[in-house]
Design an enzyme around this catalytic site. Sequence first.
Site, PDB file in Angstrom:
ATOM      1  CG  ASP A 297      -2.011   1.008   1.174  1.00  0.00           C
ATOM      2  OD1 ASP A 297      -2.185   1.629   0.114  1.00  0.00           O
ATOM      3  OD2 ASP A 297      -2.712   1.185   2.188  1.00  0.00           O
TER       4      ASP A 297
ATOM      5  CG  ASP B  24      -3.456   3.829  -3.478  1.00  0.00           C
ATOM      6  OD1 ASP B  24      -4.309   3.026  -3.891  1.00  0.00           O
ATOM      7  OD2 ASP B  24      -3.647   4.606  -2.530  1.00  0.00           O
ATOM      8  CD  GLU B  25      -5.622  -0.842  -1.608  1.00  0.00           C
ATOM      9  OE1 GLU B  25      -5.340  -1.619  -0.675  1.00  0.00           O
ATOM     10  OE2 GLU B  25      -6.629  -0.116  -1.604  1.00  0.00           O
TER      11      GLU B  25
END
Length: 366
Positions: A14, A108-109
Amino acid sequence: MSFDLPIRKIIHVDMDAFYASVEQMDNPELKGKPIAVGGDGKRGVVSAASYEARKFGVKSAMAGNLAAKLCSDLIFVKPRFDRYTEISKKIRVIFYDYTDLVEPLSLDEAYLDVTENKKGNPSASLIAQEIRERILTEIGLTASAGISINKFIAKIASDYNKPDGQKTVKPEEVIEFLEQLDIRKFYGVGKVTAEKMYQKGIFTGMDLKQKSLEYLDENFGKSGRYYYHVVRGIHNSEVKPNRIRKSLAAERTFSENLSSEVFMLKKLEHIAEEVSRRLNKSKVSGKTVTLKIKYSDFTLQTRSKTLPYFINDKSIILETAKELLYQDKLNNSVRLLGISISNLNTETKKIQEKTKAVSVQLKFEF
């Protein structure tokens, strides 16, 4: 938890305050300052906040004017999604150096299954550390990671040592970890559900574990079975490298509240056009059209209609959305409209390859 099931080595990576961190990286003048990516106007919404801004209580999905009140020195930056996508692709290139079993959740993850990996490294913890170091040196951003036996626990763990940290929950630590966990930390337990659980005396994983499957089914519906299993460390969802999209949507927040359906029709036309563009770009179609209405008092309403055929054409999307708009009287003036298409034809396509189940021993290096 039954260890007869395959034990996997899952990493959840993350990125730390991703949008805001990209802005600070690209503009050194913003480093160390409280920034919010999003709009600062009356209708603006914060998409992401830097850690400097978070200290003042600024967070994503917060109204821009409220964020400005919490932090008088807050700097608003317009989002640049093309740039975030560009950086996200570079990060995924690093992931694929270790495994092809990468399941992105957003820009983003992502989940990575490194049970068997390209480096032949038996330690998922060391792989996560190496990935984080490469993201920092090659891209210039920090990332956090959670490592455990399944996606559920790995995602929870990735939030433990943020920013720029990681946490490993080994197989033999899983039960104790979950029993001591605040129920609000359980992935899939939202604010409303957490409050309901509190009212029923469920504050920790241990409290949840004391409840029978019948009790959870009765009080939490279809989610009851999920809660019953995850608190026991059972979550068999595999990392799916070809994640199937289930819906596609677009929405608009208005500078002024709209009080008449007539004024909303032009807005709906633009939204329908954007949804159609995205559908065609993704080469998908859907049967279910959902109209999202957010009123001036922030209450939310959705109206849906399922058609007997797949659509991606703007005119049909718009006509269906209009029908839904006039379906019932509006409760209040409207600040946001959105259209989503679900029941996509991707859900009917056969998945070409399935992740191979890997049976491993309980005792192995994490």
